[in-house]
Motif scaffolding. Structure first.
Motif, PDB file in Angstrom:
ATOM      1  N   ALA A  17       0.854  -1.186   0.000  1.00 20.16           N
ATOM      2  CA  ALA A  17       0.000   0.000   0.000  1.00 20.16           C
ATOM      3  C   ALA A  17       0.886   1.230   0.000  1.00 20.16           C
ATOM      4  CB  ALA A  17      -0.926   0.003   1.215  1.00 20.16           C
ATOM      5  N   ASP A  18       0.375   2.314  -0.548  1.00 13.68           N
ATOM      6  CA  ASP A  18       1.146   3.547  -0.520  1.00 13.68           C
ATOM      7  C   ASP A  18       1.007   4.211   0.835  1.00 13.68           C
ATOM      8  OD1 ASP A  18      -1.473   4.564  -0.679  1.00 13.68           O
ATOM      9  OD2 ASP A  18      -0.778   6.331  -1.763  1.00 13.68           O
ATOM     10  N   ALA A  30      -4.052  -0.256  -1.740  1.00 16.39           N
ATOM     11  CA  ALA A  30      -3.318  -0.848  -2.856  1.00 16.39           C
ATOM     12  C   ALA A  30      -3.480  -0.048  -4.135  1.00 16.39           C
ATOM     13  CB  ALA A  30      -3.782  -2.289  -3.080  1.00 16.39           C
ATOM     14  N   THR A  31      -4.418   0.888  -4.152  1.00 18.72           N
ATOM     15  CA  THR A  31      -4.628   1.708  -5.349  1.00 18.72           C
ATOM     16  C   THR A  31      -3.829   3.006  -5.311  1.00 18.72           C
ATOM     17  OG1 THR A  31      -6.572   2.745  -4.340  1.00 18.72           O
ATOM     18  CG2 THR A  31      -6.938   0.781  -5.686  1.00 18.72           C
ATOM     19  N   GLY A  32      -3.228   3.320  -4.180  1.00 29.11           N
ATOM     20  CA  GLY A  32      -2.424   4.525  -4.075  1.00 29.11           C
ATOM     21  C   GLY A  32      -1.088   4.377  -4.776  1.00 29.11           C
ATOM     22  N   HIS A  33      -0.512   5.477  -5.213  1.00 27.26           N
ATOM     23  CA  HIS A  33       0.704   5.458  -6.020  1.00 27.26           C
ATOM     24  C   HIS A  33       1.932   5.896  -5.222  1.00 27.26           C
ATOM     25  CE1 HIS A  33      -2.418   5.427  -9.108  1.00 27.26           C
ATOM     26  NE2 HIS A  33      -1.508   4.948  -9.938  1.00 27.26           N
ATOM     27  N   TYR A  34       3.082   5.433  -5.677  1.00 20.17           N
ATOM     28  CA  TYR A  34       4.372   5.787  -5.112  1.00 20.17           C
ATOM     29  C   TYR A  34       5.426   5.608  -6.197  1.00 20.17           C
ATOM     30  CZ  TYR A  34       4.033   0.707  -4.518  1.00 20.17           C
ATOM     31  OH  TYR A  34       3.821  -0.639  -4.740  1.00 20.17           O
ATOM     32  N   MET A  35       6.657   6.036  -5.919  1.00 18.38           N
ATOM     33  CA  MET A  35       7.785   5.800  -6.811  1.00 18.38           C
ATOM     34  C   MET A  35       8.575   4.615  -6.257  1.00 18.38           C
ATOM     35  SD  MET A  35       7.467   8.062  -9.208  1.00 18.38           S
ATOM     36  CE  MET A  35       9.061   7.925 -10.035  1.00 18.38           C
ATOM     37  N   VAL A  36       8.984   3.698  -7.140  1.00 14.83           N
ATOM     38  CA  VAL A  36       9.681   2.504  -6.686  1.00 14.83           C
ATOM     39  C   VAL A  36      10.726   2.118  -7.726  1.00 14.83           C
ATOM     40  CG1 VAL A  36       8.022   0.913  -7.752  1.00 14.83           C
ATOM     41  CG2 VAL A  36       9.355   0.161  -5.768  1.00 14.83           C
ATOM     42  N   VAL A  37      11.814   1.528  -7.241  1.00 13.47           N
ATOM     43  CA  VAL A  37      12.844   1.000  -8.118  1.00 13.47           C
ATOM     44  C   VAL A  37      13.186  -0.399  -7.635  1.00 13.47           C
ATOM     45  CG1 VAL A  37      14.703   2.047  -6.755  1.00 13.47           C
ATOM     46  CG2 VAL A  37      15.124   1.369  -9.124  1.00 13.47           C
TER      47      VAL A  37
END
Length: 1339
Positions: free
Chosen positions: A965-966, A972-979
């Motif tokens: 989750a963001d 689970a629908t929230g956004h974030y930056m990930v690598v």
């Protein structure tokens, strides 16, 4: 809803234990036993059919505390003094929320409604969940929040067509005026997006007590062959009085199996060749859409009352059904049928029964034009012998009384009426033969039966739109006393019409015309003929596309005498095909235009006649296109003023008049189909209403395609006369629509209502009002280039505060606000939209000030609507941001050659709080770096570099491993930056950088805060760099993290110019791993220590949890400026002024929606000897001291309470000190909680200081703990006594000396310094904690 009746009190006292059962013809419940009374004569067998089970066992649950006879239960009449005989009847005696009698709002239970489905697809009682926004209703219809209850279907079919059945208890004796209203919400239909998954996981539900096992079997009887298809027809049957009765036709080519069983026959479903299961309504096995039906089971059949239109729309819709006069017991059945994988979900709420009870017997004094029923009350003479049992005992339809009337019910033939040759033509038929298509009558009027006959108009496709079907009577003698009563059915089309004329010497004289959609019901119409020549009656019907016109029960009065000699009257020749083809209309000057070009606010005909009868009129030359669609005893008609002194309405106008319908309902009039319309479209009119508060006038907009009605304006009666000129916004409409006028007054009480001088302004689709390009706006003089979207009842309002706070421009001016708690706001979104803007070749920056406040507020979006392209979200915020103004901005990209619009959208996914907008400004060039970024609307200009790059994603749709989750939304629908840092994505030593846009220095020090999460097992390394003037400096490094929660990082930057933040992920060579970022925020000033905050700039990482499963509310953030909507202290602790800030919570919202409000710190490292200091302010009445403020520590080991304070009246700001020890990472939680509600009061926090390593004993300034309430009261009493003694002994000079020494302080209202713990003074009956005087203070 324009009217709300007086509230009905809650249910009476609980009945006592049952002592005996009162037996009449059948057994009735006397009190509240769970077991039914015995059935000594065995009259009723168990119900075995889901929809044809018209009779329940006699022991159906009814709370009847006055021992009413069984015949008096559930008959819509309160025979008991407390109306307990009308509970659990499919309705309760009333709804406390709606204020309407005989209503089921499902707030207190299921009202006796029972799921009788035959599969897992079923009905349950449930309520909405904000965790499943976008699936099903976001709120119920009754209270308009996620706390309200409704009935909802769950577990939709995945492979086969299925039907969910919901059946009412037995009801008795419905009057002819009975009206059933309910609200339904159908979602997920059409796309099949849910793939057969129901709401069981997203809705709180309660199953039926019987486990859904009652009435789940059916009986099938053969019924011959279907005329249309030639397939075998089977009908469902029930067992009634130990005999099998075959019922309504249900079609399926499969062969049923009848299995003998004790007491009857059980139906075993058998699939047909196509895989369909028996038991589906005729014609539904090929349906491609979900279909909601309301049916009625009585006598030995089931008849339809209403079915959903072919197209629906978003939100709650109202259904209206008229069962007609029912002299027997009956039940209602709601059914939802849908094909596999459709995934439709339906919610049902607020079932209201109006005017369903028979009139009470009693002797009345009748007027000159009235006669008495056998039951003693009076009835208008023209309602005797009219084919409707208005008296309730049949005395007004007595055969002896009515033998001189001529009735033609079409049961045997056409009687003496004659159908004109040609097409279209009137055809005699039944509902059984015509099927169940939308618009077809579901039963006849004579017998209220599907097998009863009536006349209907056949297809008009061959003749064009203007060809009528004609039915003529014999020739009658000249008369002034001949009247005709008939029942008409116009449904499915807004353009269908029925006209009644008389013809003399080949000349047609129009007497009455009905146009439009009257609903799925039979409507009484009565006309009088007054002519000096012999005549024939001519009835003409014209059907619109997909519509049906039908008539039944033509009744001629004794004054209609046939000519005995050869008739001299001849009809006009049958009109052939009109000059225009189907889907065309004729211009007055000749020629034809497409139907959709008529009434589109643009003249297409050469003479402009296509826009002349579209509702804009003075009524001097007629109705001007308005047509009455009333079904009751009121109607709209054109009349002329009789009072010259009336300055509002002069000449002719449209007024409420007595109608001929049998229902008791408000009068309705509609325009022809209009549109499409532009955003500025509005209707202006003059109106006048003289009525009691029960009367009203409303203007609504009806979407013809979906049937959705939106209220646009209403005026309530107030006991006098009101009138004037009004401007009613209609807004942009892309589909055909009608304007509907609704009115209700009591004409017998000399009340009246009328409208006149109707005009439509700025309605053309391409109409652009002056100032439409002005997107910069402070709303002081209007809305500039912004307008209110009229397609929802949830709307933005321009105002000055209403207790929410002041505007941003001047502190005294206007701003735009939206409140989800506004009465009868049920829409999902409110939009503030720009007019269509010309393309822009370069980016522009739209800046604005916004406010999101309240313990449970929803989402504010900024959207770009590019012509021909799906809209995109440019900016978004969700949840409370405090009762303070924040600045936001978004870059509008170049649009090429496309026109565009911008919209601020408020989502109603929270129900306590408000949103506001002010000071919008559009400037050339892109915006600078965003100071706050949640990644919900995009990457905010952060640029990824390197071959293995950062991605913006949500866990629900992402392709890279990341947090479940963001941080922003906690979903689970929230956004974030990930690598991804696995060796395959980012080999050991390789780096992936994420670089912000340049930040401009706005203070000597700035704080960069962000939230991060590292996976377990070699996640790699996260480095944070600050770059200024080409020089990169590392300011933070992270390689490990305890747990899998989001952690907060912060860095103080002291810029000497523009600077950038760089987040660099370095791979560590592990198999899998990730590094994620969310919620970047840059603020002025140095970063405070973790978990420490004075709340002057922001909340320093303190937040309220977003998990809806915790049933908690959010803390607010505000200054001491008083707000009526958010009560709180009038000064903070830090500054001691109204301008200082703190966090607060209003305890009055605690209750069923949540019993706690939590304020959580960021995750903190393990602490061996740390200290938490804070200041709190409580103001809770002592008698509601179940409220409590707690401090808790939460870690992997669990949660423990380390400090508590019970609620009490205000004693100013008080200090708290808590030693903190935790062997592992933890969070500090402040929690306001209650064990019962309501609890009126406020709690506030300020100046939280968390220090590590020193413990509380070494603190330089340790606030004193508040003493217990007992010792505090004792000290107050002692202090009072000492004060009295002191005042008696000390002289005026001593008082002066005390004042010079500063021992008497100012009250809090007069002081600007923080309050402490010394110098307790007294003011009236309140204890005031005054500040410690400092050296040099003046008092």
């Amino acid at each position: 809803m324009p009217l709300r009746a007086q509230r009905i009190p809650q249910q009476g006292p609980k009945p006592g234990s049952p002592d005996e059962c009162h037996l009449q013809d059948t057994c009735a419940l006397c009190h509240l036993p769970r077991a039914p009374c015995p059935d000594p004569r065995g009259l009723f067998s168990p119900v075995v059919s889901p929809i044809a089970g018209t009779i329940l066992p006699s022991g159906s649950m009814v709370v009847n505390s006055c021992r009413s006879a069984a015949e008096q239960l559930c008959n819509f009449i309160c025979d008991c003094s407390n109306c307990s005989d009308e509970n659990q009847c499919g309705y309760l005696r009333g709804s406390a929320v709606l204020g309407t009698p005989f209503t089921c709002d499902f707030e207190e239970g299921d009202c006796g409604w029972q799921d009788v489905s035959t599969s897992a697809y079923r009905w349950v009682r449930g309520r909405a969940s904000l965790a499943t926004w976008g699936t099903g209703p976001h709120s119920d219809h009754t209270v308009g929040t996620d706390l309200g209850w409704f009935m909802v279907t769950v577990s939709p079919p995945a492979k086969t067509m299925a039907t969910a059945w919901l059946r009412s208890p037995v009801m008795r004796e419905a009057a002819a005026t009975c009206e059933i209203r309910a609200w339904y919400h159908l979602s997920g239909s059409g796309e099949g997006a849910h793939g057969g998954h129901g709401w069981a996981s997203g809705y709180q539900t309660r199953g039926s007590d019987d486990g859904g096992a009652v009435g789940r079997a059916g009986v099938i009887c053969p019924h011959g062959r279907d005329r249309a298809t030639g397939t075998s027809t089977w009908v469902l049957a029930i067992l009634l009085a130990s005999s099998m009765l075959c019922k309504q036709s249900w079609r399926d080519p499969g062969v049923p199996a009848l299995v003998p069983r004790a007491g009857g026959v059980q139906f075993v479903p058998m699939p047909s060749a196509k895989g369909h299961v028996l038991g589906l309504p005729a014609g539904l096995n090929q349906t491609e859409r979900p279909l909601l039906r309301l049916a009625m089971a009585y006598k030995d059949e089931v008849v339809g009352l209403w079915q959903s239109p072919e197209r629906g729309g978003e939100g709650w819709h109202q259904l209206v059904a008229y069962p007609g006069r029912i002299a027997e017991r009956f039940q209602l059945i709601f059914s939802l049928t849908q094909p596999p994988t459709c995934g439709a979900e339906l919610a049902l709420d607020d079932i209201v029964f109006r005017n369903c009870g028979l009139q009470e017997p009693g002797q009345q004094v009748c007027g000159a034009e009235e006669s008495r029923c056998s039951r003693g009350f009076c009835l208008a003479q023209h309602r005797f012998c009219d084919g409707t049992d208005d008296c309730g005992d049949g005395s007004d339809e007595d055969a002896t009384w009515c033998k001189s009337f001529t009735l033609c019910s079409f049961e045997q033939n056409l009687c003496s009426w004659e159908v004109a040759a040609g097409q279209p033509a009137w055809e005699r038929n039944t509902s059984l033969n015509l099927g169940t298509a939308y618009g077809i009558p579901t039963r006849d009027h004579s017998n209220n039966s599907r097998a009863g006959f009536f006349l209907h108009v056949g297809s008009t496709s061959a003749m064009g739109a203007s060809s009528p079907a004609r039915l003529s009577s014999p020739t009658f003698q000249a008369t002034n006393s001949c009247s005709l009563v008939l029942y008409c059915h116009l449904h499915g089309s807004a353009t269908s019409s029925l006209s009644i004329s008389y013809v003399t010497n080949s000349t047609k004289h129009l007497v009455r015309e009905r146009t439009g959609d009257l609903g799925s019901c039979w409507v009484r119409e009565r006309v009088d003929f007054n002519t000096t020549e012999s005549f024939k009656v001519l009835i003409e019907g014209v059907t619109g596309s997909m519509g049906t016109v039908a008539i039944d029960d033509l009744i001629l009065s004794p004054g209609c005498v046939q000519e005995q000699e050869k008739p001299l009257t001849t009809l006009l020749n049958q009109v052939g095909a009109g000059p225009c083809a189907a889907e065309e209309v004729a211009c007055d000057s000749g020629g034809c235009i497409a139907t959709e070009l008529a009434c589109d606010f643009a003249e297409t005909c050469a003479d402009g006649s296509d826009e002349k009868r579209c509702g804009a009129t003075t009524f001097e030359a007629g109705a001007g296109g308005w047509h009455d669609v009333s079904v009751g005893q009121l109607r709209w008609g054109v009349q002329r003023a009789t009072e010259p002194a009336d300055t509002v309405l002069i000449g002719a106008f449209l007024a409420l008049q007595a109608g001929e319908g049998q229902m008791v309902a408000a009068a309705r009039a509609r325009t022809p189909l209009l549109g499409p319309s532009g955003p500025a479209c509005a209707m202006e009119m003059s109106y006048r209403i003289h009525s009691s508060p029960q009367g009203f006038l409303t203007i609504s907009v009806v979407d013809h395609t979906t049937g959705i009605t939106h209220l646009a304006w209403h005026m309530q009666g107030h006991g006098g006369t009101a009138g004037g000129r009004v401007h009613v916004p209609l807004g942009e409409r892309t589909r055909p629509f009608q304007v509907e006028l609704l009115g209700l007054v009591d004409l017998q009480d000399s009340a009246s209502a009328a409208i006149d001088n109707v005009t439509f302004v700025q309605c053309h689709l391409d109409m652009v009002p002056p100032g439409a390009t002005a997107l910069s706006c402070n709303f002081e003089r209007g809305m500039c280039g912004w307008y209110q979207d009229q397609s929802s009842d949830f709307k933005w309002v321009r105002g000055t505060g209403q207790g929410q706070g002041s505007d941003h421009t001047t502190g005294l001016g206007y701003f735009m606000a939206v409140d989800p708690t506004a009465p009868w706001s049920r829409g999902q979104r409110a939009q503030l939209v720009t007019y269509r803007q010309e393309p822009i070749a370069a980016p522009h920056c739209l800046s604005f000030w916004y406010r999101l406040a309240g313990p449970q507020i929803g989402t504010l979006n900024l959207k770009l609507q590019l012509e021909g392209v799906e809209e995109t979200v440019l900016w978004t915020r969700r949840g409370t941001q405090g009762s303070v103004w924040h600045r936001g901005w978004a870059t509008l990209p170049a649009t090429g050659r496309r026109q565009y619009r911008v919209a601020f959208e408020a989502l109603r996914d929270g129900f306590l709080g408000d949103m506001a907008l002010d000071d919008l400004a559009l400037t050339a060039g892109p915006c600078g770096a965003e100071l706050s970024c949640s990644f919900e609307a995009g990457a905010c200009g952060l640029a990824a570099s390197g071959q293995r790059t950062w991605l913006r994603q949500s866990n629900g749709t992402g392709t890279t491993a990341g947090p479940p989750a963001d941080h922003t939304t906690g979903t689970a629908t929230g956004h974030y930056m990930v690598v991804s840092t696995g060796r395959d994505s980012l080999p050991a030593g390789h780096a992936a950088a994420l670089t912000s846009q340049p930040y401009r220095p706005s203070a000597p020090a700035q704080c960069l805060a962000f939230w991060y999460q590292l996976s377990g097992r070699t996640p790699g390394f996260l480095g944070v760099f600050v770059e200024q003037s080409g020089v990169r400096r590392k300011v933070m490094g992270i390689s490990t993290m305890e747990g899998d929660a989001w952690h907060r990082g912060h860095v103080t930057v002291r810029p000497d110019g523009d600077w950038q933040a760089i987040f660099e992920a370095v791979g560590a060579g592990g198999n899998h791993g990730y590094i994620a970022l969310d919620d970047l925020h840059v603020s002025d000033g140095a970063c405070p220590e973790p978990a420490s905050c004075d709340f002057e700039r922001d909340m320093c990482g303190w937040s309220s949890p977003l998990d809806p499963h915790l049933h908690s509310f959010a803390w607010g953030w505000k200054s001491g400026v008083p707000l009526a909507k958010y009560p709180s202290p009038e000064q903070d602790h830090t500054l001691g002024t109204r301008n200082g800030h703190y966090v607060h919570f209003d305890t009055s919202v605690l209750g069923p929606g949540g019993t706690t409000a939590r304020l959580e710190s960021q995750h903190l490292p393990a602490a061996a000897d740390s200290c938490l200091q804070f200041w709190y302010h409580m103001d809770i009445p002592e008698h509601l001291s179940c409220g409590e403020l707690r401090v808790m520590l939460h870690s992997v080991a669990g949660q423990r309470t380390v400090w508590t304070m019970v609620g009490h009246r205000s004693q100013g700001w008080r200090g708290g000190v808590v030693p903190v020890r935790s062997p592992s990472e933890f969070q500090i939680i402040f929690e306001v909680t209650t064990r019962r509600w309501p609890i009126e009061g406020t709690v506030a926090l300020d100046d939280i200081v968390y220090s590590t390593g020193r413990g509380c004993h070494s603190s330089q300034e340790v606030p004193m703990e508040e003493k217990s309430s007992g010792s505090f009261v004792a000290e107050v009493v002692l202090g009072l006594l000492l004060a009295v003694i002191t005042l008696a002994l000390v002289a005026a000079g001593g008082w002066y000396w005390l004042k010079r020494r500063g021992l008497v302080s100012a009250t809090p209202a007069e002081s600007n310094t923080p309050q402490g713990f010394d110098n307790i003074t007294f003011r009236d009956d309140k204890v005031i904690i005054s500040p410690v005087p400092k050296e040099g203070d003046e008092n």
